[in-house]
Design a protein around this motif. Structure first.
Motif, PDB file in Angstrom:
ATOM      1  N   MET A   1       0.912  -1.172  -0.036  1.00 20.49           N
ATOM      2  CA  MET A   1       0.106   0.047  -0.035  1.00 20.49           C
ATOM      3  C   MET A   1       0.775   1.399   0.108  1.00 20.49           C
ATOM      4  N   THR A   2       0.605   2.028  -0.943  1.00 14.42           N
ATOM      5  CA  THR A   2       1.188   3.406  -0.795  1.00 14.42           C
ATOM      6  C   THR A   2       0.703   4.381  -0.098  1.00 14.42           C
ATOM      7  N   LYS A   3       1.655   4.909   0.631  1.00 17.48           N
ATOM      8  CA  LYS A   3       1.266   6.062   1.875  1.00 17.48           C
ATOM      9  C   LYS A   3       0.838   7.123   1.019  1.00 17.48           C
ATOM     10  N   CYS A   4      -0.290   7.740   1.084  1.00 15.65           N
ATOM     11  CA  CYS A   4      -0.593   9.283   0.509  1.00 15.65           C
ATOM     12  C   CYS A   4       0.044  10.340   1.357  1.00 15.65           C
ATOM     13  N   ARG A   5       0.086  11.495   0.861  1.00 15.21           N
ATOM     14  CA  ARG A   5       0.282  12.866   1.551  1.00 15.21           C
ATOM     15  C   ARG A   5      -0.797  12.975   2.520  1.00 15.21           C
ATOM     16  N   PHE A   6      -0.661  13.921   3.491  1.00 12.68           N
ATOM     17  CA  PHE A   6      -1.780  14.289   4.303  1.00 12.68           C
ATOM     18  C   PHE A   6      -2.688  15.321   3.702  1.00 12.68           C
ATOM     19  N   ASP A   7      -3.842  15.016   4.142  1.00 10.22           N
ATOM     20  CA  ASP A   7      -4.801  16.141   3.649  1.00 10.22           C
ATOM     21  C   ASP A   7      -4.925  16.979   4.988  1.00 10.22           C
ATOM     22  N   ASP A   8      -5.357  18.317   4.606  1.00  6.41           N
ATOM     23  CA  ASP A   8      -5.097  19.408   5.429  1.00  6.41           C
ATOM     24  C   ASP A   8      -6.234  18.921   6.834  1.00  6.41           C
ATOM     25  N   HIS A   9      -7.421  18.193   6.228  1.00  7.23           N
ATOM     26  CA  HIS A   9      -8.273  17.657   7.343  1.00  7.23           C
ATOM     27  C   HIS A   9      -8.557  16.288   7.544  1.00  7.23           C
ATOM     28  N   ALA A  10      -8.369  15.702   8.388  1.00  6.65           N
ATOM     29  CA  ALA A  10      -8.579  14.181   8.585  1.00  6.65           C
ATOM     30  C   ALA A  10     -10.216  13.985   8.375  1.00  6.65           C
ATOM     31  N   PRO A  11     -10.501  12.807   7.754  1.00  4.56           N
ATOM     32  CA  PRO A  11     -12.051  12.551   7.616  1.00  4.56           C
ATOM     33  C   PRO A  11     -12.607  12.680   8.881  1.00  4.56           C
ATOM     34  N   ASP A  12     -13.903  13.027   9.083  1.00  2.73           N
ATOM     35  CA  ASP A  12     -14.360  13.136  10.320  1.00  2.73           C
ATOM     36  C   ASP A  12     -16.170  12.453  10.327  1.00  2.73           C
ATOM     37  N   GLY A  13     -16.221  11.638   9.329  1.00  2.00           N
ATOM     38  CA  GLY A  13     -17.423  10.835   8.944  1.00  2.00           C
ATOM     39  C   GLY A  13     -17.383   9.820  10.007  1.00  2.00           C
ATOM     40  N   PRO A  14     -18.648   9.032  10.031  1.00  2.00           N
ATOM     41  CA  PRO A  14     -18.702   7.875  10.901  1.00  2.00           C
ATOM     42  C   PRO A  14     -18.331   6.511  10.492  1.00  2.00           C
ATOM     43  N   VAL A  15     -17.697   6.377   9.153  1.00  2.00           N
ATOM     44  CA  VAL A  15     -17.233   5.238   8.993  1.00  2.00           C
ATOM     45  C   VAL A  15     -15.631   5.361   8.594  1.00  2.00           C
ATOM     46  N   LEU A  16     -15.006   4.374   8.570  1.00  2.00           N
ATOM     47  CA  LEU A  16     -13.659   4.143   8.088  1.00  2.00           C
ATOM     48  C   LEU A  16     -13.475   4.435   6.590  1.00  2.00           C
ATOM     49  N   THR A  17     -12.460   5.034   6.257  1.00  2.00           N
ATOM     50  CA  THR A  17     -12.328   5.609   4.817  1.00  2.00           C
ATOM     51  C   THR A  17     -10.734   5.022   4.421  1.00  2.00           C
ATOM     52  N   ASP A  21      -7.458   4.021   6.441  1.00  2.00           N
ATOM     53  CA  ASP A  21      -6.643   2.790   6.384  1.00  2.00           C
ATOM     54  C   ASP A  21      -5.166   2.977   5.956  1.00  2.00           C
ATOM     55  N   ASP A  22      -4.794   4.278   5.305  1.00  2.00           N
ATOM     56  CA  ASP A  22      -3.381   4.620   4.783  1.00  2.00           C
ATOM     57  C   ASP A  22      -2.609   5.134   5.819  1.00  2.00           C
ATOM     58  N   HIS A  23      -3.397   5.771   6.807  1.00  4.16           N
ATOM     59  CA  HIS A  23      -2.700   6.734   8.110  1.00  4.16           C
ATOM     60  C   HIS A  23      -3.133   6.159   9.298  1.00  4.16           C
ATOM     61  N   LEU A  24      -3.216   4.687   9.669  1.00  2.49           N
ATOM     62  CA  LEU A  24      -3.312   4.045  10.663  1.00  2.49           C
ATOM     63  C   LEU A  24      -2.115   4.025  11.541  1.00  2.49           C
ATOM     64  N   SER A  65      -7.136  17.950  13.727  1.00  2.00           N
ATOM     65  CA  SER A  65      -7.980  17.162  13.063  1.00  2.00           C
ATOM     66  C   SER A  65      -7.553  15.765  12.854  1.00  2.00           C
ATOM     67  N   HIS A  66      -6.446  15.476  12.878  1.00  2.00           N
ATOM     68  CA  HIS A  66      -5.873  13.912  12.857  1.00  2.00           C
ATOM     69  C   HIS A  66      -5.691  13.315  14.137  1.00  2.00           C
ATOM     70  N   LEU A  67      -5.416  14.213  15.289  1.00  2.00           N
ATOM     71  CA  LEU A  67      -5.524  13.559  16.532  1.00  2.00           C
ATOM     72  C   LEU A  67      -7.010  13.342  16.814  1.00  2.00           C
ATOM     73  N   ALA A  68      -8.040  14.220  16.528  1.00  2.00           N
ATOM     74  CA  ALA A  68      -9.296  13.905  16.956  1.00  2.00           C
ATOM     75  C   ALA A  68      -9.743  12.474  16.230  1.00  2.00           C
ATOM     76  N   ARG A  69      -9.348  12.143  14.750  1.00  7.48           N
ATOM     77  CA  ARG A  69      -9.606  11.255  14.077  1.00  7.48           C
ATOM     78  C   ARG A  69      -8.742   9.802  14.920  1.00  7.48           C
ATOM     79  N   ALA A  70      -7.572  10.047  15.277  1.00  5.82           N
ATOM     80  CA  ALA A  70      -6.954   9.191  15.961  1.00  5.82           C
ATOM     81  C   ALA A  70      -7.685   8.735  17.200  1.00  5.82           C
ATOM     82  N   ARG A  71      -8.212   9.779  17.879  1.00  7.87           N
ATOM     83  CA  ARG A  71      -8.876   9.407  19.333  1.00  7.87           C
ATOM     84  C   ARG A  71     -10.167   8.497  18.470  1.00  7.87           C
ATOM     85  N   TRP A  72     -10.947   8.945  17.746  1.00  2.00           N
ATOM     86  CA  TRP A  72     -12.066   8.265  17.258  1.00  2.00           C
ATOM     87  C   TRP A  72     -11.884   6.843  16.936  1.00  2.00           C
TER      88      TRP A  72
END
Length: 90
Positions: A1-17, A21-24, A65-72
């Motif tokens: 799996m190729t690691k993509c660059r970081f988006d300015d905002h991590a996803p914040d929806g209720p499902v895994l994206t 998966d790329d940024h676990l 944003s990414h820390l919030a997603r990590a906590r989620w």
């Protein structure tokens, strides 16, 4: 799996994206840094390769944003991850 660059905002929806998966491992690094009491600015430099002095608002947004997603992921997302992995085994 190729690691993509970081988006300015991590996803914040209720499902895994696919982004999640790329940024676990990056989410784990964020949680570890927080647990260790690291300065968020050092984490931004190390993980996102952003200069928080040059781009303070962007750096802070990305970190939050990414820390919030990590906590989620630790509270909810892991269950989706386990379900996804189980579905792949069938």
């Amino acid at each position: 799996m190729t690691k993509c660059r970081f988006d300015d905002h991590a996803p914040d929806g209720p499902v895994l994206t696919p982004y999640d998966d790329d940024h676990l491992s990056d989410y784990l690094r964020l949680l570890d840094a927080e647990e260790e009491g690291s300065d968020w600015r050092e984490t931004v430099v190390a993980l996102f390769k952003i200069d928080p002095t040059a781009e303070p608002a962007r750096a802070e947004r990305m970190h939050a944003s990414h820390l919030a997603r990590a906590r989620w992921m630790t509270e909810v997302g892991y269950a989706h991850l386990l379900g996804h992995r189980d579905a792949l085994k069938r």
